[in-house]
Write a protein that holds these residues in place. Structure first.
Motif, PDB file in Angstrom:
ATOM      1  N   ILE A   1       1.120   4.096  -6.266  1.00 47.89           N
ATOM      2  CA  ILE A   1       2.478   3.693  -5.881  1.00 47.89           C
ATOM      3  C   ILE A   1       3.415   3.867  -7.081  1.00 47.89           C
ATOM      4  CG2 ILE A   1       2.442   1.162  -6.337  1.00 47.89           C
ATOM      5  CD1 ILE A   1       3.912   0.856  -3.605  1.00 47.89           C
TER       6      ILE A   1
ATOM      7  N   ALA B   1       0.844  -1.195   0.000  1.00 50.92           N
ATOM      8  CA  ALA B   1       0.000   0.000   0.000  1.00 50.92           C
ATOM      9  C   ALA B   1       0.875   1.239   0.000  1.00 50.92           C
ATOM     10  CB  ALA B   1      -0.886   0.006   1.235  1.00 50.92           C
TER      11      ALA B   1
ATOM     12  N   ASN C   1      -6.380  -3.409  -1.981  1.00 53.77           N
ATOM     13  CA  ASN C   1      -5.340  -2.419  -2.290  1.00 53.77           C
ATOM     14  C   ASN C   1      -5.194  -2.114  -3.781  1.00 53.77           C
ATOM     15  OD1 ASN C   1      -4.201  -4.752  -3.218  1.00 53.77           O
ATOM     16  ND2 ASN C   1      -2.300  -4.590  -2.055  1.00 53.77           N
TER      17      ASN C   1
ATOM     18  N   ASP D   1      -1.019   4.122   0.644  1.00 60.19           N
ATOM     19  CA  ASP D   1      -1.927   4.873   1.506  1.00 60.19           C
ATOM     20  C   ASP D   1      -1.856   4.312   2.933  1.00 60.19           C
ATOM     21  OD1 ASP D   1      -4.465   6.438   2.066  1.00 60.19           O
ATOM     22  OD2 ASP D   1      -5.157   4.389   2.408  1.00 60.19           O
TER      23      ASP D   1
ATOM     24  N   THR E   1      -4.760   2.013   4.149  1.00 63.46           N
ATOM     25  CA  THR E   1      -4.717   0.691   3.488  1.00 63.46           C
ATOM     26  C   THR E   1      -3.610  -0.152   4.111  1.00 63.46           C
ATOM     27  OG1 THR E   1      -5.401   1.792   1.457  1.00 63.46           O
ATOM     28  CG2 THR E   1      -4.604  -0.463   1.232  1.00 63.46           C
TER      29      THR E   1
ATOM     30  N   ASP F   1      -4.355   1.330  -4.924  1.00 63.72           N
ATOM     31  CA  ASP F   1      -3.005   1.855  -4.674  1.00 63.72           C
ATOM     32  C   ASP F   1      -2.010   1.525  -5.790  1.00 63.72           C
ATOM     33  OD1 ASP F   1      -4.049   2.695  -2.270  1.00 63.72           O
ATOM     34  OD2 ASP F   1      -2.313   2.079  -1.089  1.00 63.72           O
TER      35      ASP F   1
END
Ligand code: SAM
Length: 327
Positions: free
Chosen positions: A172, A122, A165, A124, A127, A168
């Motif tokens: 990322i 993750a 996830n 975040d 998350t 993300d």
């Protein structure tokens, strides 16, 4: 040289040094009630040193230290110092969640250990905390940035988890575009300590690539070593690369060059298979290591052709957790 019964050379060992972990990633372990083995069932550092030396004598030139979380083991550096002294061992790598590595970074550099895989599912915070069930986001990010800044070859392993996830994946890539790292997206595998089993996955490597393509259509395929499990790409303008690892689809078994030794000494010739031998008592009672060598040879000589054949060898595959196998 270790050559298996399908003519594949084995030169890469993943050595788990513990089954304990300080995170509780929900796709890897249940929140509570995990059956960690008793301490005396774990290989001691001296036993790990012996096993590693024997393997290197058999032609292994790459060892990846894994777990559990390797840095939970207080005496880990003793093992790493030994590995760094072994002639013929060209690559010592570590797979870590990056929560505890901070105090050891300087010495890892001194020992010439350059390849660090950081498991990070993750970008975040919420998350991350939901998936890991722990509050370690800041420490992980701090250590990750430090590892990159200190010049380690950092690869981020991100397991794509349906409903958890996927949102993300693009962020990322956007954050990591500024750093010289490899972000590798892995398919989820059915090793989660028995809490959930599945026969299919939504996020296989093709679905992940399609999702990335929708946001970043301009990328090129990179050349990778034949034994690489990841298919690697670079998005135009990104310093980072990204990779896809079909660990559930199992497209790479034909060139598999790896062996796994669990923290209790089980020899695993395929992630999906059952252990082929156990080295703990052999190394504990042996004076010259011959029995250990023979056990390794026997295991390598009876490998399944691929992960599907291995899975067919036993019905309990879904009961395992990656914290005992080492990933
Ligand atoms: N503690 C270290 C870490 O976090 O990297 C090493 C051990 S961990 C078990 C090794 C790898 O296994 C991690 O990258 C983790 O994400 C992966 N893993 C664990 N359970 C998995 C599962 N069910 N499917 C796919 N990968 C899994």
């Amino acid at each position: 040289m270790l050559i298996d019964n399908h003519n594949r050379t084995i030169n890469y060992v993943r050595l788990a040094v513990t089954d304990r972990c300080n995170l509780r990633c929900n796709y890897c372990m249940p929140a509570e009630g995990i059956n960690f083995v008793k301490n005396d069932q774990l290989l001691t550092i001296e036993e790990l040193k012996s096993v590693a030396s024997i393997l290197v004598g058999q032609g292994v030139d790459k060892i990846r230290i894994t777990g559990g979380e390797p840095f939970v083991r207080k005496d880990l550096m003793v093992l790493l110092r030994h590995l760094a002294s072994l002639k013929g061992l060209n690559d010592i790598s570590i797979t870590t969640n990056a929560t505890l590595i901070g105090p050891y970074i300087d010495e890892l550099k001194v020992l010439g250990i350059k390849n660090i895989n950081v498991s990070l599912d993750a970008i975040d915070r919420a998350t991350f905390e939901r998936v890991t069930r722990r509050n370690q986001y800041d420490t992980v990010h701090e250590n990750l940035i430090r590892l990159i800044a200190e010049g380690f070859n950092v690869r981020i392993n991100f397991i794509v988890l349906e409903g958890q996830n996927e949102q993300d994946i693009i962020p990322i890539l956007k954050v990591m575009k500024h750093y010289p790292v490899a972000v590798r997206f892995l398919e989820e595998m059915p090793f989660n300590g028995g809490s959930k089993s599945f026969q299919t996955i939504k996020w296989d490597y093709k679905a992940i690539l399609k999702h990335i393509t929708n946001h970043f259509p301009d990328y090129t395929l990179l050349k990778s070593p034949i034994t690489s499990t990841s298919i690697n790409y670079r998005i135009k303008g990104h310093q980072s690369t990204f990779g896809l690892i079909p660990s559930f689809s199992r497209t790479f078994c034909g060139s598999c060059n790896r062996l796994r030794i669990t923290a209790t000494g089980d020899v695993i010739t395929c992630l999906y298979g059952k252990p082929k031998a156990n080295l703990r008592d052999l190394v504990r009672n042996s004076t010259d290591g011959r029995e250990v060598e023979q056990a390794i040879l026997g295991a390598v000589g009876s490998r399944a052709k691929n992960g599907f054949e291995a899975q067919g060898e036993h019905s309990k595959v879904f009961d395992s957790s990656m914290t005992s196998i080492g990933g």
